[in-house]
Design a protein around this motif. Structure first.
Motif, PDB file in Angstrom:
ATOM      1  N   LEU A   4       0.851  -1.185   0.000  1.00 33.70           N
ATOM      2  CA  LEU A   4       0.000   0.000   0.000  1.00 33.70           C
ATOM      3  C   LEU A   4       0.887   1.234   0.000  1.00 33.70           C
ATOM      4  CD1 LEU A   4      -2.632  -1.092   2.680  1.00 33.70           C
ATOM      5  CD2 LEU A   4      -2.770  -1.336   0.202  1.00 33.70           C
ATOM      6  N   VAL A   5       0.686   2.090  -0.979  1.00 28.33           N
ATOM      7  CA  VAL A   5       1.480   3.314  -1.090  1.00 28.33           C
ATOM      8  C   VAL A   5       0.545   4.505  -0.934  1.00 28.33           C
ATOM      9  CG1 VAL A   5       2.997   4.682  -2.536  1.00 28.33           C
ATOM     10  CG2 VAL A   5       3.145   2.181  -2.585  1.00 28.33           C
ATOM     11  N   ALA A  23      -2.712   3.480  -3.098  1.00 28.89           N
ATOM     12  CA  ALA A  23      -2.755   2.497  -4.182  1.00 28.89           C
ATOM     13  C   ALA A  23      -2.260   1.155  -3.672  1.00 28.89           C
ATOM     14  CB  ALA A  23      -1.904   2.971  -5.351  1.00 28.89           C
ATOM     15  N   ALA A  24      -3.046   0.129  -3.924  1.00 29.24           N
ATOM     16  CA  ALA A  24      -2.682  -1.227  -3.521  1.00 29.24           C
ATOM     17  C   ALA A  24      -2.114  -1.972  -4.720  1.00 29.24           C
ATOM     18  CB  ALA A  24      -3.892  -1.963  -2.976  1.00 29.24           C
ATOM     19  N   TYR A  93      -2.480   9.269   9.292  1.00 29.37           N
ATOM     20  CA  TYR A  93      -3.556   8.568   8.604  1.00 29.37           C
ATOM     21  C   TYR A  93      -3.003   7.315   7.929  1.00 29.37           C
ATOM     22  CZ  TYR A  93      -6.801  12.373   9.428  1.00 29.37           C
ATOM     23  OH  TYR A  93      -7.630  13.294  10.030  1.00 29.37           O
ATOM     24  N   TYR A  94      -3.666   6.200   8.183  1.00 26.73           N
ATOM     25  CA  TYR A  94      -3.224   4.911   7.666  1.00 26.73           C
ATOM     26  C   TYR A  94      -4.251   4.343   6.698  1.00 26.73           C
ATOM     27  CZ  TYR A  94       0.078   4.941  11.563  1.00 26.73           C
ATOM     28  OH  TYR A  94       1.073   5.266  12.449  1.00 26.73           O
ATOM     29  N   CYS A  95      -3.779   3.919   5.574  1.00 23.03           N
ATOM     30  CA  CYS A  95      -4.620   3.206   4.626  1.00 23.03           C
ATOM     31  C   CYS A  95      -4.764   1.750   5.078  1.00 23.03           C
ATOM     32  CB  CYS A  95      -3.975   3.265   3.249  1.00 23.03           C
ATOM     33  SG  CYS A  95      -4.830   2.351   1.957  1.00 23.03           S
ATOM     34  N   ASN A  96      -5.938   1.206   4.895  1.00 28.71           N
ATOM     35  CA  ASN A  96      -6.211  -0.184   5.275  1.00 28.71           C
ATOM     36  C   ASN A  96      -7.026  -0.857   4.174  1.00 28.71           C
ATOM     37  OD1 ASN A  96      -8.620  -1.971   6.554  1.00 28.71           O
ATOM     38  ND2 ASN A  96      -6.708  -2.358   7.643  1.00 28.71           N
ATOM     39  N   TRP A 108      -1.897  -2.870   5.920  1.00 25.26           N
ATOM     40  CA  TRP A 108      -1.765  -1.481   6.329  1.00 25.26           C
ATOM     41  C   TRP A 108      -0.702  -0.751   5.529  1.00 25.26           C
ATOM     42  CZ3 TRP A 108      -5.108   0.537   9.802  1.00 25.26           C
ATOM     43  CH2 TRP A 108      -5.829  -0.348  10.602  1.00 25.26           C
ATOM     44  N   GLY A 109      -0.973   0.527   5.272  1.00 27.46           N
ATOM     45  CA  GLY A 109       0.043   1.392   4.707  1.00 27.46           C
ATOM     46  C   GLY A 109       0.983   1.884   5.792  1.00 27.46           C
TER      47      GLY A 109
END
Length: 118
Positions: A4-5, A23-24, A93-96, A108-109
Motif C-alpha cells: 500500500l502506497v 494504491a494497492a 492517517y493509515y490506509c487499510n 496497512w500502509g
C-alpha cells in the motif's frame, strides 16, 4: 504480499482541504474493503472512513459532511477527500485494505501525517 502506497498528507490551516490517496499493488485477490484510519498522539487508532467494493461507505461521526471516501476498483486505489479540516483532525492517517473473503485479512500502509494548524 499486498503493498500500500499512500500520498497526499501535509500541513494545512484550519478550513483548508487535503486529498489522501492509497494504491494497492501486488494483490492477487479481490480487495473487499478499503479504508482510512487515523491515530493522534496519545490516542487509539480509529476508523475514519471505509468503502466496500460495491461503494457502500461509512464514516466516523466527527468527519461526516466534511470527508468523502471513494475508490477506483480498476486501479485498486482509495481516496479520502478532506474538507473543512480542523486542528482535531491532526493525526497520522493509515490506509487499510481487507480481503479476501471470508478471512478478510488486514493490510496497512506506512501512514501519512496530516497536520492542521489553527
Amino acid at each position: 504480499q499486498v503493498q500500500l502506497v499512500e500520498s497526499g498528507g501535509g500541513l494545512v490551516q484550519a478550513g483548508e482541504s487535503l486529498t489522501l490517496s492509497c494504491a494497492a499493488s501486488r494483490s492477487n485477490f479481490v480487495i473487499v474493503t478499503m479504508g482510512w484510519y487515523r491515530q493522534a498522539p496519545g490516542k487509539q487508532r480509529e476508523l475514519v472512513a471505509a468503502i466496500t467494493r460495491t461503494k457502500s461507505t461509512n464514516y466516523v461521526d466527527s468527519v461526516k459532511g466534511r470527508f468523502t471516501i471513494s475508490r477506483d476498483n480498476a486501479k485498486n486505489t482509495v481516496y479520502l477527500q478532506m474538507n473543512s479540516l480542523k486542528p482535531e483532525d491532526t493525526a497520522v492517517y493509515y490506509c487499510n485494505v481487507k480481503g479476501p473473503l471470508p478471512a478478510l485479512q488486514d493490510y496497512w500502509g506506512q501512514g501519512t501525517q496530516v497536520t492542521v494548524s489553527s
